[in-house]
Design an enzyme around this catalytic site. Structure first.
Site, PDB file in Angstrom:
ATOM      1  N   LYS A 186      17.939 -37.251  10.829  1.00 41.95           N
ATOM      2  CA  LYS A 186      18.674 -38.286  11.916  1.00 41.95           C
ATOM      3  C   LYS A 186      19.973 -38.580  11.662  1.00 41.95           C
ATOM      4  CE  LYS A 186      20.093 -42.842  12.395  1.00 41.95           C
ATOM      5  NZ  LYS A 186      21.244 -43.331  12.428  1.00 41.95           N
ATOM      6  N   GLY A 243      22.700 -43.146   0.867  1.00 42.77           N
ATOM      7  CA  GLY A 243      23.458 -43.899   1.750  1.00 42.77           C
ATOM      8  C   GLY A 243      23.254 -45.539   1.042  1.00 42.77           C
ATOM      9  N   GLU A 267      19.329 -41.629  -2.962  1.00 42.74           N
ATOM     10  CA  GLU A 267      19.916 -40.900  -3.738  1.00 42.74           C
ATOM     11  C   GLU A 267      20.750 -42.063  -3.054  1.00 42.74           C
ATOM     12  OE1 GLU A 267      23.776 -41.363  -4.666  1.00 42.74           O
ATOM     13  OE2 GLU A 267      23.633 -39.301  -3.627  1.00 42.74           O
ATOM     14  N   CYS A 304      29.654 -41.858  -4.061  1.00 49.07           N
ATOM     15  CA  CYS A 304      28.599 -42.103  -5.181  1.00 49.07           C
ATOM     16  C   CYS A 304      28.579 -41.809  -6.836  1.00 49.07           C
ATOM     17  CB  CYS A 304      27.137 -41.568  -4.620  1.00 49.07           C
ATOM     18  SG  CYS A 304      27.326 -39.898  -4.142  1.00 49.07           S
TER      19      CYS A 304
HETATM   20  P1  NAP Z   1      23.400 -47.086   5.154  1.00 45.83           P
HETATM   21  O1  NAP Z   1      23.833 -48.548   5.858  1.00 45.83           O
HETATM   22  O2  NAP Z   1      22.639 -47.410   4.051  1.00 45.83           O
HETATM   23  O3  NAP Z   1      23.193 -46.292   6.338  1.00 45.83           O
HETATM   24  C1  NAP Z   1      22.776 -44.916   5.947  1.00 45.83           C
HETATM   25  C2  NAP Z   1      21.982 -44.475   7.175  1.00 45.83           C
HETATM   26  O4  NAP Z   1      20.638 -45.179   6.579  1.00 45.83           O
HETATM   27  C3  NAP Z   1      21.667 -44.616   8.776  1.00 45.83           C
HETATM   28  O5  NAP Z   1      21.582 -43.091   9.232  1.00 45.83           O
HETATM   29  C4  NAP Z   1      21.624 -45.425   8.600  1.00 45.83           C
HETATM   30  O6  NAP Z   1      21.335 -46.247  10.324  1.00 45.83           O
HETATM   31  C5  NAP Z   1      20.170 -45.898   8.032  1.00 45.83           C
HETATM   32  N1  NAP Z   1      19.226 -47.628   8.270  1.00 45.83           N
HETATM   33  C6  NAP Z   1      20.110 -47.903   7.227  1.00 45.83           C
HETATM   34  N2  NAP Z   1      19.460 -48.698   6.901  1.00 45.83           N
HETATM   35  C7  NAP Z   1      18.864 -48.644   8.052  1.00 45.83           C
HETATM   36  C8  NAP Z   1      17.735 -49.192   8.375  1.00 45.83           C
HETATM   37  N3  NAP Z   1      16.645 -50.486   7.549  1.00 45.83           N
HETATM   38  N4  NAP Z   1      16.289 -49.152   9.131  1.00 45.83           N
HETATM   39  C9  NAP Z   1      16.700 -47.931   9.509  1.00 45.83           C
HETATM   40  N5  NAP Z   1      17.640 -47.333   9.290  1.00 45.83           N
HETATM   41  C10 NAP Z   1      18.387 -47.594   8.530  1.00 45.83           C
HETATM   42  O7  NAP Z   1      25.094 -47.070   4.542  1.00 45.83           O
HETATM   43  P2  NAP Z   1      26.211 -45.422   5.584  1.00 45.83           P
HETATM   44  O8  NAP Z   1      26.135 -45.909   6.492  1.00 45.83           O
HETATM   45  O9  NAP Z   1      26.786 -44.691   4.818  1.00 45.83           O
HETATM   46  O10 NAP Z   1      27.269 -47.165   4.552  1.00 45.83           O
HETATM   47  C11 NAP Z   1      26.943 -48.574   4.494  1.00 45.83           C
HETATM   48  C12 NAP Z   1      27.396 -48.684   3.791  1.00 45.83           C
HETATM   49  O11 NAP Z   1      26.257 -47.569   2.167  1.00 45.83           O
HETATM   50  C13 NAP Z   1      28.656 -48.628   1.946  1.00 45.83           C
HETATM   51  O12 NAP Z   1      29.030 -49.466   2.498  1.00 45.83           O
HETATM   52  C14 NAP Z   1      28.026 -48.288   0.826  1.00 45.83           C
HETATM   53  O13 NAP Z   1      27.784 -48.994   0.016  1.00 45.83           O
HETATM   54  C15 NAP Z   1      26.850 -47.186   0.495  1.00 45.83           C
HETATM   55  N6  NAP Z   1      27.342 -45.262   0.429  1.00 45.83           N
HETATM   56  C16 NAP Z   1      26.464 -45.181  -0.438  1.00 45.83           C
HETATM   57  C17 NAP Z   1      25.995 -44.004  -0.529  1.00 45.83           C
HETATM   58  C18 NAP Z   1      26.530 -43.244  -2.000  1.00 45.83           C
HETATM   59  O14 NAP Z   1      26.577 -42.286  -2.350  1.00 45.83           O
HETATM   60  N7  NAP Z   1      25.697 -43.633  -2.841  1.00 45.83           N
HETATM   61  C19 NAP Z   1      26.679 -42.945  -0.155  1.00 45.83           C
HETATM   62  C20 NAP Z   1      27.228 -43.731   1.063  1.00 45.83           C
HETATM   63  C21 NAP Z   1      27.447 -45.141   1.635  1.00 45.83           C
HETATM   64  P3  NAP Z   1      22.415 -47.033  11.536  1.00 45.83           P
HETATM   65  O15 NAP Z   1      23.168 -46.089  11.127  1.00 45.83           O
HETATM   66  O16 NAP Z   1      21.294 -46.408  12.748  1.00 45.83           O
HETATM   67  O17 NAP Z   1      22.109 -47.803  10.760  1.00 45.83           O
END
Ligand code: NAP
Length: 508
Positions: A186, A243, A267, A304
């Site tokens: 995805k 994420g 992760e 992360c």
């Molecule tokens: P995210 O919001 O968790 O999204 C990651 C992926 O999961 C995207 O493809 C997203 O789709 C999907 N997703 C998220 N929630 C979902 C749900 N409820 N149902 C279905 N699919 C879902 O992370 P991000 O966009 O990378 O960044 C946002 C935040 O994540 C950052 O501000 C940070 O806090 C955190 N982050 C952490 C790490 C780490 O390494 N731990 C890495 C990157 C980001 P969509 O794009 O369609 O929403």
């Protein structure tokens, strides 16, 4: 080598060797450069990709390790053949500098090649054999052999912060393909064009090595129901995800609620605490403070493994550490963040600290638009332990110093941390006694312990663990980086009294 200016994304999904357009589109939101239209993913496309993956598994899951190694190496070659175009679209979409994209490409192709040589060695198969004991009393023992087998189609979610190394052909995909599992990715909406060109490289490798087309599909996002449909699809056997805690937890819960639950290898977040021991502080507190600032601001803090929390004793050595960190952070310039949403989340995270009386601002800045400036705050152990929100990850260049009165309070604080990807100790020889108290506590909290270093920069190797107890990850027995990550996509099977002709090739 493809010409740098040639790649213009067509915006389609790759489903089992064919580029497919959906009915609606979304526009990419690059940090700079032109925006492009991308087809929005749908549950129907996810279904097509999963069915093709299942069909491909009946051949791909039974390929030789040599054939899969050739495929992985071909993907690496095809990525390298598109090097400049990947860097160009990657920098445009993510705002990350060219050097970072180039380095990440090397890591991505290195990972693919590492998995190729790893599976050729065969150790990962964990082959075991208990020979038959026909004369054993009171019962004879049958002949039992064990080998790790691929689990079938796997879902991978591309990460926003690693457009190459944790995305389309990143670590999760490389590990799954190495294991013998077809992959449905995805795509992340923050870098759909980068995803598309890497998918193009994978398709070229499929064609070059004669692999079944359904072994890899990329469904772009654009709507939440794509990810939800993917993790709930009955033909998917496991999920690799990097994420946010919120997103990861929502998808993990969907996996657990399925009629047939599947493992979700998420992760998620981590504040990666650093424990600064007194002798090291006396000897080189300012030097460590400057080093911390560098690690905290690397890649706009969007790692992360970003070490968001430093635990240090009160007193002049600790003051020198804080002053040096603040001084170095003051000199850091604004950096572009990956998306508008992540930039906004950083500002919101910072304002959580602004409003707290028990938190002292050391360096506060106002970041504008999609850029981030560093922030530094300070509090004490009692406040930190009372206020759960202070221990939540702020994705970006924000540091929190927690001052402790001495060794006992430092250990108490260590015991209070939730699961982490990493925990770091800065120490000199005279600190060994305190470090010996901390290590047993920290090894229960984190997937990786470090001494006298910074956790950003995760080596891709055999001994690496990138994971940890929840909420760092949803599965503490796994890693998403390094060769051990292949385990996530394998299942042990015992073969009792099977004649050679019926055994899998790896057991013959
Ligand atoms: P995210 O919001 O968790 O999204 C990651 C992926 O999961 C995207 O493809 C997203 O789709 C999907 N997703 C998220 N929630 C979902 C749900 N409820 N149902 C279905 N699919 C879902 O992370 P991000 O966009 O990378 O960044 C946002 C935040 O994540 C950052 O501000 C940070 O806090 C955190 N982050 C952490 C790490 C780490 O390494 N731990 C890495 C990157 C980001 P969509 O794009 O369609 O929403």
């Amino acid at each position: 080598m493809l010409d740098k200016s040639v790649f213009t994304p067509h915006g389609k999904h790759l489903i089992a060797g064919a580029w497919v357009a959906g009915e609606t589109t979304f526009a990419s939101e690059p940090a700079h450069g032109p925006s492009h239209e991308f087809s929005v993913g749908t549950p129907a496309l996810v279904d097509q990709a999963c069915k093709a993956a299942e069909e491909a598994f009946w051949t791909y899951g039974y390929t030789t390790r040599e054939a899969r190694a050739e495929f992985l190496n071909a993907i690496a070659d095809e990525i390298e053949a598109r090097a400049e175009a990947i860097t160009e679209i990657g920098t445009q979409e993510t705002g990350l500098p060219e050097g970072r994209l180039q380095g990440e490409r090397g890591r991505t192709t290195g990972q693919l090649r590492l998995f190729a040589s790893h599976i050729l060695k065969g150790d990962y198969l964990d082959r075991r054999h208990d020979e038959a004991l026909p004369d054993r009393q009171p019962l004879p023992r049958p002949d039992i052999k064990l080998v790790m087998r691929p689990i079938g189609p796997v879902a991978v979610f591309g990460a926003s912060n690693f457009p190459l190394a944790f995305s389309t052909a990143g670590g999760d995909t490389a590990a799954a393909l190495a294991a013998g599992c077809p992959v449905v990715v995805k795509g992340h909406g923050a870098h759909p064009g980068t995803g598309e060109i890497v998918a193009e490289a994978i398709l070229a490798a499929i064609e070059k090595t004669g692999m079944p087309k359904g072994v890899f599909s990329l469904v772009q996002g654009g709507k939440r129901d794509v990810g939800q449909a993917l993790v709930q699809h009955p033909l998917i056997n496991a999920v690799g995800f990097t994420g946010s805690l919120g997103g990861g937890r929502a998808l993990f819960d969907l996996c657990a609620q399925r009629e047939v639950p599947i493992p979700f290898f998420g992760e998620l977040g981590s504040v990666n605490p650093m424990f600064l021991l007194p002798e090291a502080m006396k000897a080189r507190g300012a030097e460590i403070g400057t080093g911390w600032a560098g690690s905290l601001t690397m890649g706009a803090g969007q790692f992360c493994t970003n070490p968001g929390i430093a635990v240090v004793e009160t007193g002049p050595a600790g003051d020198a550490f804080v002053a040096a960190a603040a001084e170095a952070l003051k000199g850091a310039s604004a950096q572009c963040m990956l998306t508008d949403g992540i930039a906004q989340a950083y500002k919101d995270g910072k304002s959580r600290f602004d409003g707290r009386n028990a938190v002292k601002p050391v360096l506060t800045t106002d970041s504008e638009g999609r850029s981030a400036l560093p922030n530094l705050f300070e509090t004490d152990a009692a406040n930190y332990l009372q206020d759960h929100a202070l221990g939540e990850e702020v994705f970006g260049p924000l540091g929190l110093v927690v001052r402790v009165s001495g060794a006992d309070e430092m250990e108490e604080l260590a015991r209070g941390f939730e699961g982490q990807l990493t925990a770091t100790i800065h120490m000199d020889e005279g600190d060994t006694g305190l470090a010996q108290r901390l290590v047993p506590v920290l090894e229960r909290k984190a997937g990786r312990l470090l001494v006298n270093g910074f956790p950003t920069g995760v080596e891709v190797c055999d001994a690496m663990v990138h994971g940890g107890p929840y909420p760092a990850s949803t599965n503490f027995g796994a890693t998403s980086v390094g060769t051990l990550s292949i385990r996530r996509f394998l299942r042990p099977v015992s073969y009792q009294n099977l004649p050679d002709a019926l055994l899998p090739g790896d057991l013959k």
